[in-house]
Scaffold this motif. Sequence first.
Motif, PDB file in Angstrom:
ATOM      1  N   SER A  92      -2.093 -10.040  18.355  1.00  0.00           N
ATOM      2  CA  SER A  92      -2.458  -9.985  19.783  1.00  0.00           C
ATOM      3  C   SER A  92      -1.288 -10.389  20.680  1.00  0.00           C
ATOM      4  O   SER A  92      -1.288 -10.086  21.865  1.00  0.00           O
ATOM      5  N   THR A  93      -0.286 -11.070  20.114  1.00  0.00           N
ATOM      6  CA  THR A  93       0.887 -11.466  20.901  1.00  0.00           C
ATOM      7  C   THR A  93       1.972 -10.404  20.883  1.00  0.00           C
ATOM      8  O   THR A  93       3.044 -10.606  21.449  1.00  0.00           O
ATOM      9  N   GLY A  94       1.713  -9.291  20.201  1.00  0.00           N
ATOM     10  CA  GLY A  94       2.680  -8.204  20.186  1.00  0.00           C
ATOM     11  C   GLY A  94       3.496  -8.080  18.922  1.00  0.00           C
ATOM     12  O   GLY A  94       4.348  -7.196  18.827  1.00  0.00           O
ATOM     13  N   LEU A  95       3.250  -8.941  17.936  1.00  0.00           N
ATOM     14  CA  LEU A  95       3.979  -8.777  16.681  1.00  0.00           C
ATOM     15  C   LEU A  95       3.510  -7.500  15.982  1.00  0.00           C
ATOM     16  O   LEU A  95       2.346  -7.103  16.095  1.00  0.00           O
ATOM     17  N   HIS A  96       4.428  -6.877  15.275  1.00  0.00           N
ATOM     18  CA  HIS A  96       4.166  -5.603  14.600  1.00  0.00           C
ATOM     19  C   HIS A  96       4.011  -5.771  13.088  1.00  0.00           C
ATOM     20  O   HIS A  96       3.275  -5.027  12.448  1.00  0.00           O
ATOM     21  N   ARG A  97       4.704  -6.771  12.528  1.00  0.00           N
ATOM     22  CA  ARG A  97       4.761  -6.907  11.074  1.00  0.00           C
ATOM     23  C   ARG A  97       4.762  -8.381  10.684  1.00  0.00           C
ATOM     24  O   ARG A  97       5.438  -9.201  11.290  1.00  0.00           O
ATOM     25  N   ILE A  98       3.990  -8.689   9.643  1.00  0.00           N
ATOM     26  CA  ILE A  98       3.975 -10.029   9.067  1.00  0.00           C
ATOM     27  C   ILE A  98       4.259  -9.868   7.576  1.00  0.00           C
ATOM     28  O   ILE A  98       3.645  -9.033   6.907  1.00  0.00           O
TER      29      ILE A  98
ATOM     30  N   LEU B  52       1.233  -4.484   8.485  1.00  0.00           N
ATOM     31  CA  LEU B  52       1.577  -4.003   9.818  1.00  0.00           C
ATOM     32  C   LEU B  52       0.369  -4.128  10.727  1.00  0.00           C
ATOM     33  O   LEU B  52      -0.782  -4.094  10.260  1.00  0.00           O
ATOM     34  N   ASP B  53       0.636  -4.223  12.018  1.00  0.00           N
ATOM     35  CA  ASP B  53      -0.466  -4.381  12.976  1.00  0.00           C
ATOM     36  C   ASP B  53      -1.516  -3.283  12.823  1.00  0.00           C
ATOM     37  O   ASP B  53      -2.702  -3.558  12.827  1.00  0.00           O
ATOM     38  N   ARG B  54      -1.098  -2.046  12.642  1.00  0.00           N
ATOM     39  CA  ARG B  54      -2.059  -0.936  12.545  1.00  0.00           C
ATOM     40  C   ARG B  54      -2.863  -0.963  11.235  1.00  0.00           C
ATOM     41  O   ARG B  54      -3.922  -0.372  11.137  1.00  0.00           O
ATOM     42  N   GLU B  55      -2.364  -1.666  10.216  1.00  0.00           N
ATOM     43  CA  GLU B  55      -3.067  -1.765   8.944  1.00  0.00           C
ATOM     44  C   GLU B  55      -4.068  -2.906   8.928  1.00  0.00           C
ATOM     45  O   GLU B  55      -5.048  -2.849   8.175  1.00  0.00           O
ATOM     46  N   PHE B  56      -3.828  -3.908   9.738  1.00  0.00           N
ATOM     47  CA  PHE B  56      -4.637  -5.127   9.668  1.00  0.00           C
ATOM     48  C   PHE B  56      -6.113  -4.870   9.933  1.00  0.00           C
ATOM     49  O   PHE B  56      -6.962  -5.351   9.208  1.00  0.00           O
TER      50      PHE B  56
END
Length: 179
Positions: free
Chosen positions: A121-127, A172-176
């Motif tokens: 939600s803070t804009g990160l794309h990948r963890i 990735l954000d879109r996978e979460f």
Amino acid sequence: MKPNLPQLQSARLILRRPTREDVDVRLALGRHKEIVEAYGGTFDPDAPFTREHAEAAIRYIEEQEYAWVIDAGRFIGHVRFHSIDRQDKRAALAIGIDDPAFLGRGYGTEAIRLALTHAFSTGLHRISLRVLASNTRAIACYRKCGFVEEGREREAAFVNGGWEDDIIMGVLDREFGQS
């Protein structure tokens, strides 16, 4: 300057900043072979776990920029992000459940999902994260949260007198949202 981290809550737990009471709980938990080895350490049953150790553990969480205590009615562990790169919109995740009574019961999964929801939600794309290949419980938890294996560092950790591989995982954000 540390960011003003929000308290995050789910059905069974709260992610919050540490308090002085957490030191007493951490002290009472002591050290456990399975947990020390999951962190990549070598367990010494004769090594005492002192108030100074407990204070250092809680202070470490306090000093991290993006770290929360996992509270399931009391301190049970922590979750944090490190190696944050705002340019590339990525960070690394670390989690530790220090109370063996809470292992294998979904608390890690719940804490990670809360933390990931906040991070994305803070804009990160990948963890990303790294985990010992022998830590099958953690790997299963990470997969439940959407992480996929991206690689392996052979013999990257020296644990209990032997070499272990590290598994590199990422989400990735879109996978979460799909996990």
